[in-house]
Design a protein around this motif. Sequence first.
Motif, mmCIF file in Angstrom:
data_model
loop_
_atom_site.group_PDB
_atom_site.id
_atom_site.type_symbol
_atom_site.label_atom_id
_atom_site.label_comp_id
_atom_site.label_asym_id
_atom_site.label_seq_id
_atom_site.Cartn_x
_atom_site.Cartn_y
_atom_site.Cartn_z
ATOM 1 N N SER A 114 40.810 88.882 34.972
ATOM 2 C CA SER A 114 41.391 87.973 35.957
ATOM 3 C C SER A 114 40.613 87.995 37.267
ATOM 4 O O SER A 114 40.414 86.952 37.903
ATOM 5 N N ASP A 115 40.177 89.185 37.675
ATOM 6 C CA ASP A 115 39.395 89.278 38.910
ATOM 7 C C ASP A 115 38.081 88.529 38.781
ATOM 8 O O ASP A 115 37.632 87.864 39.718
ATOM 9 N N PHE A 128 38.780 84.902 39.086
ATOM 10 C CA PHE A 128 39.055 84.531 40.471
ATOM 11 C C PHE A 128 37.764 84.361 41.273
ATOM 12 O O PHE A 128 37.658 83.480 42.124
ATOM 13 N N ARG A 129 36.770 85.167 40.963
ATOM 14 C CA ARG A 129 35.512 85.112 41.703
ATOM 15 C C ARG A 129 34.496 84.145 41.107
ATOM 16 O O ARG A 129 33.498 83.824 41.741
ATOM 17 N N THR A 135 35.310 78.707 37.153
ATOM 18 C CA THR A 135 36.736 78.567 36.869
ATOM 19 C C THR A 135 37.186 77.136 37.152
ATOM 20 O O THR A 135 36.902 76.588 38.221
ATOM 21 N N ARG A 143 46.754 82.930 44.570
ATOM 22 C CA ARG A 143 45.447 83.548 44.321
ATOM 23 C C ARG A 143 44.730 82.749 43.234
ATOM 24 O O ARG A 143 44.931 82.966 42.048
ATOM 25 N N TYR A 144 43.886 81.832 43.675
ATOM 26 C CA TYR A 144 43.127 80.999 42.747
ATOM 27 C C TYR A 144 41.907 80.480 43.495
ATOM 28 O O TYR A 144 41.997 80.136 44.678
ATOM 29 N N PRO A 145 40.744 80.425 42.826
ATOM 30 C CA PRO A 145 39.514 80.102 43.552
ATOM 31 C C PRO A 145 39.461 78.699 44.141
ATOM 32 O O PRO A 145 38.999 78.517 45.267
ATOM 33 N N ASP A 168 49.758 85.557 41.329
ATOM 34 C CA ASP A 168 48.736 85.355 40.302
ATOM 35 C C ASP A 168 49.166 84.382 39.212
ATOM 36 O O ASP A 168 48.503 84.270 38.185
ATOM 37 N N LEU A 210 46.600 81.647 38.364
ATOM 38 C CA LEU A 210 45.414 82.245 37.759
ATOM 39 C C LEU A 210 45.675 82.615 36.301
ATOM 40 O O LEU A 210 44.834 82.378 35.423
ATOM 41 N N LYS A 244 44.153 80.694 32.702
ATOM 42 C CA LYS A 244 43.147 81.489 32.001
ATOM 43 C C LYS A 244 42.908 81.049 30.555
ATOM 44 O O LYS A 244 41.762 81.053 30.081
#
Length: 489
Positions: free
Chosen positions: A50-51, A54-55, A59, A86-88, A181, A184, A188
């Motif tokens: 997930s990290d 996010f980066r 995505t 929390r999403y890019p 999250d 996110l 996924k």
Amino acid sequence: MRDSVLAVLRGADYAVFGYFIALNSSYLIMIVLASVEFAKHLRRAAFTGSDDMFRSPLTLPVTVIVPAYNEGAGIVPAVQAMTALRYPRYEIVVVDDGSSDDTFDKLREHFDLVEVPRVVPSEVPYESQVLSVHVPRGDTGSLTVVRKTNGGKSDALNVGINLARHPLVCMVDADSVLDPDALLSVAKPFADDPLRVAACGGVVRIANGCKVVAGRVVDVRMPRTWLVRIQIVEYLRAFLMSRTGWSRIGGLVVISGAFGVFRRDLLVAIGGMATDTIGEDAELVVRLHHYLRDRGEDYRVIFVAEPVSWSEAPSHWKVLGSQRRRWHRGIAEILTKHRHMVFNPRYGRIGLVALPYYLIFELLAPFVELAALVLLPLGLWADAIDVGFAWRFALVAYGYGLLVSLVALFIEEVSFHRYPRWSDMLRGVVAAVLENFGYRQVLAIWQVWGAIAAWHGRPAVWGTMTRTGFDSHEDVVVAPPTETVGTPK
């Protein structure tokens, strides 16, 4: 003649007895399938990446569509919370569906909105008139607020789909609170299997009694009233467990309108949300299956249990009745509209398993429940059955159902541990028992009422709900959050 009547009564009682065995066994099978899925999820939770997602610049970006009608009481904190997900890369499109309160005024004041000359495309048809489009002053494209005449939730969502600029579309109710999250996690599957995943649903849990700070659920607790506690048990059994089980076998036909993500290109291809049914969220998923099956596509419609949208459940019997009548009316309308799919091998497990299940064990269940309340005492009175059968009947109809609910509670506790206090779990157990004494029977009456209203074509009636949860003492009238709730026309 008497012997014939007794034989009919005896046969009817045994038929209902077998129905309840099959119904509760189906619930148990879904719970077992869900537990297997939860075990897999927990094993791979530390390696989901997930990290990294996010980066990652790869995505897929998401458009979050929030239809709002008279949501002035909570629209600002709701949108604030969504801007902090929390999403890019994502945008939020709030569609003010002709609110008569201060919904737009509060948004304009807090976010310093200014009108922009933006044309709304018509890729998806909508019936209302768009009045104006607004963005925050100095906006970077993260928030858009649309004002339109009232046309209903489906119509508002269609306007939002037209304005969406990203390949994924997330539909969220205006009174929902998302975990940080949530977006996110629910997006996924599209990153893991981008060519096949068409839609993904997330869990909707009850927020009554929980402590919410700055748009975040910070303390999960059982609500104060037994009516809502019973609904929590019901949500765990019928929504979390059942939908996870259906997802595992590829038969998911319901994604909650309060929290679901779809591919925008498919939404456009099937014409967006239907405006001729009260169950627009489930109807959309069934129509998506219909479209992709007809085209021979290899696709997946899935449900993930980890991302959570928190919504408030009815805390009064009157509002609960209105909600459940709408839910069952939605099922009746969908099965009627797509009846050619039922038992049709062309639609695979959707046509041969999922939709027949909803017909037999969802739509007809309250009719059978009420029939049992008449046939069993009648059979005892006419001496068509003995007391021993009556006890076995009660154990199967209610004892077996209680066992299913307790298993669902146990699996939820082991898998996610959302209720950390033993006292809360004890209240859940008591609620599972109380569900069988009055609640189920009243629910069946409302559900039958809703189905009959659908078959007779009676107009849908929308209600209001006094908000009492979220660890708040404020009484705010809002639209009741439901699986099929929409703004009134």
